[in-house]
Scaffold this motif. Structure first.
Motif, PDB file in Angstrom:
ATOM      1  N   VAL A  17      -4.343  10.214  -2.139  1.00 26.32           N
ATOM      2  CA  VAL A  17      -3.689  10.847  -0.998  1.00 26.32           C
ATOM      3  C   VAL A  17      -4.729  11.239   0.047  1.00 26.32           C
ATOM      4  O   VAL A  17      -4.565  10.976   1.243  1.00 26.32           O
ATOM      5  N   VAL A  18      -5.810  11.853  -0.396  1.00 23.93           N
ATOM      6  CA  VAL A  18      -6.884  12.236   0.530  1.00 23.93           C
ATOM      7  C   VAL A  18      -7.526  10.990   1.136  1.00 23.93           C
ATOM      8  O   VAL A  18      -7.810  10.947   2.336  1.00 23.93           O
ATOM      9  N   ASN A  19      -7.729   9.973   0.314  1.00 21.34           N
ATOM     10  CA  ASN A  19      -8.297   8.717   0.827  1.00 21.34           C
ATOM     11  C   ASN A  19      -7.401   8.132   1.915  1.00 21.34           C
ATOM     12  O   ASN A  19      -7.888   7.658   2.952  1.00 21.34           O
ATOM     13  N   ALA A  20      -6.099   8.146   1.677  1.00 25.13           N
ATOM     14  CA  ALA A  20      -5.152   7.622   2.675  1.00 25.13           C
ATOM     15  C   ALA A  20      -5.222   8.440   3.957  1.00 25.13           C
ATOM     16  O   ALA A  20      -5.204   7.878   5.064  1.00 25.13           O
ATOM     17  N   ALA A  21      -5.325   9.755   3.820  1.00 27.21           N
ATOM     18  CA  ALA A  21      -5.389  10.625   4.992  1.00 27.21           C
ATOM     19  C   ALA A  21      -6.640  10.342   5.818  1.00 27.21           C
ATOM     20  O   ALA A  21      -6.569  10.218   7.046  1.00 27.21           O
ATOM     21  N   THR A  22      -7.776  10.205   5.154  1.00 24.95           N
ATOM     22  CA  THR A  22      -9.021  10.008   5.898  1.00 24.95           C
ATOM     23  C   THR A  22      -9.151   8.597   6.451  1.00 24.95           C
ATOM     24  O   THR A  22      -9.801   8.399   7.468  1.00 24.95           O
ATOM     25  N   ASP A  55      -2.540   7.778  12.797  1.00 24.36           N
ATOM     26  CA  ASP A  55      -1.739   6.747  13.461  1.00 24.36           C
ATOM     27  C   ASP A  55      -0.737   6.017  12.577  1.00 24.36           C
ATOM     28  O   ASP A  55       0.194   5.403  13.093  1.00 24.36           O
ATOM     29  N   ASP A  56      -0.901   6.061  11.277  1.00 22.76           N
ATOM     30  CA  ASP A  56      -0.014   5.330  10.369  1.00 22.76           C
ATOM     31  C   ASP A  56       1.111   6.271   9.921  1.00 22.76           C
ATOM     32  O   ASP A  56       0.934   7.085   9.018  1.00 22.76           O
ATOM     33  N   GLU A  57       2.269   6.152  10.553  1.00 19.85           N
ATOM     34  CA  GLU A  57       3.380   7.075  10.311  1.00 19.85           C
ATOM     35  C   GLU A  57       3.872   7.103   8.862  1.00 19.85           C
ATOM     36  O   GLU A  57       4.059   8.177   8.299  1.00 19.85           O
ATOM     37  N   TYR A 106       0.835  -1.205   0.000  1.00 20.44           N
ATOM     38  CA  TYR A 106       0.000   0.000   0.000  1.00 20.44           C
ATOM     39  C   TYR A 106       0.873   1.261   0.000  1.00 20.44           C
ATOM     40  O   TYR A 106       0.627   2.193  -0.765  1.00 20.44           O
ATOM     41  N   VAL A 107       1.880   1.283   0.846  1.00 22.49           N
ATOM     42  CA  VAL A 107       2.763   2.450   0.921  1.00 22.49           C
ATOM     43  C   VAL A 107       3.475   2.652  -0.418  1.00 22.49           C
ATOM     44  O   VAL A 107       3.580   3.788  -0.905  1.00 22.49           O
TER      45      VAL A 107
END
Length: 193
Positions: free
Chosen positions: A106-111, A116-118, A55-56
């Motif tokens: 990027v927005v999806n990942a943020a929301t 908590d995911d560094e 994912y990253v």
């Protein structure tokens, strides 16, 4: 003797990116990835690590595809304000016309995964900082060229535009009335005069 890969890791990463972008991190299982990519579980782990590692890497790829285009768009010579306005218009139309309602990865990942995911938080912040910096530069040029008021604060205005654009991406995920997005965009564009 080492075995050769029976798949192209670059193609597999692109397919994983599209699956994560469409479904999100939590809703995508390793079984989904194995099936969608057509790669055995052991090969997936050996090449990319676990689901989170993949994912990253997919999120990094997404940012590498999108961020430079936005920076280039805002860095063109000549009047700067039209480029900022065009960016707002582009985000508006992309948000309204996305038939799959995928939004911005990027927005999806943020929301979905922040705060908590560094590793995800670092990538999201880097993407947003890149856009904010490009917007600030463009607005400094716009102020120097007399396109916006001499007393305007380019950094504060860039931050407003950045936050507005990310909000557009969130609103674009809904199947609500597109007029809501268009009206908000028209108001934001009116501020950029």
């Amino acid at each position: 003797m080492a075995r050769t890969k029976e798949f192209d890791p670059d193609v597999a990463l692109g397919r994983a990116l599209n699956l994560f972008w469409r479904r999100g991190y939590e809703a995508t299982s390793m079984a989904d990835l194995v099936e969608h990519l057509g790669i055995g579980r052991a090969s997936l782990y050996a090449t990319f690590g676990g689901k989170h590692d993949l994912y990253v890497k997919a999120l990094e790829r997404y940012a590498q595809m999108c961020d430079p285009n936005l920076v280039e768009m805002l860095s063109q010579p000549g009047p700067a304000l039209p480029a900022v306005r065009a960016l707002v218009e582009r985000y508006t139309e992309d948000s309204i016309r996305d038939p799959d309602r995928r939004g911005c990865m990027v927005v999806n990942a943020a929301t979905e995964l922040m705060p908590d995911d560094e590793p995800v938080a670092r990538l999201v912040e880097a993407s947003w900082t890149s856009l904010e910096t490009a917007l600030t530069s463009a607005l400094i040029r716009a102020r120097a060229q007399g396109e916006i008021s001499a007393d305007a604060d380019p950094r504060a205005l860039a931050r407003f535009v950045l936050v507005f654009l990310q909000g557009l991406r969130v609103m674009g995920k809904s199947r609500g009335d597109p007029a809501r997005i268009r009206d908000a965009a028209a108001h934001a564009l009116a501020m950029l005069r």
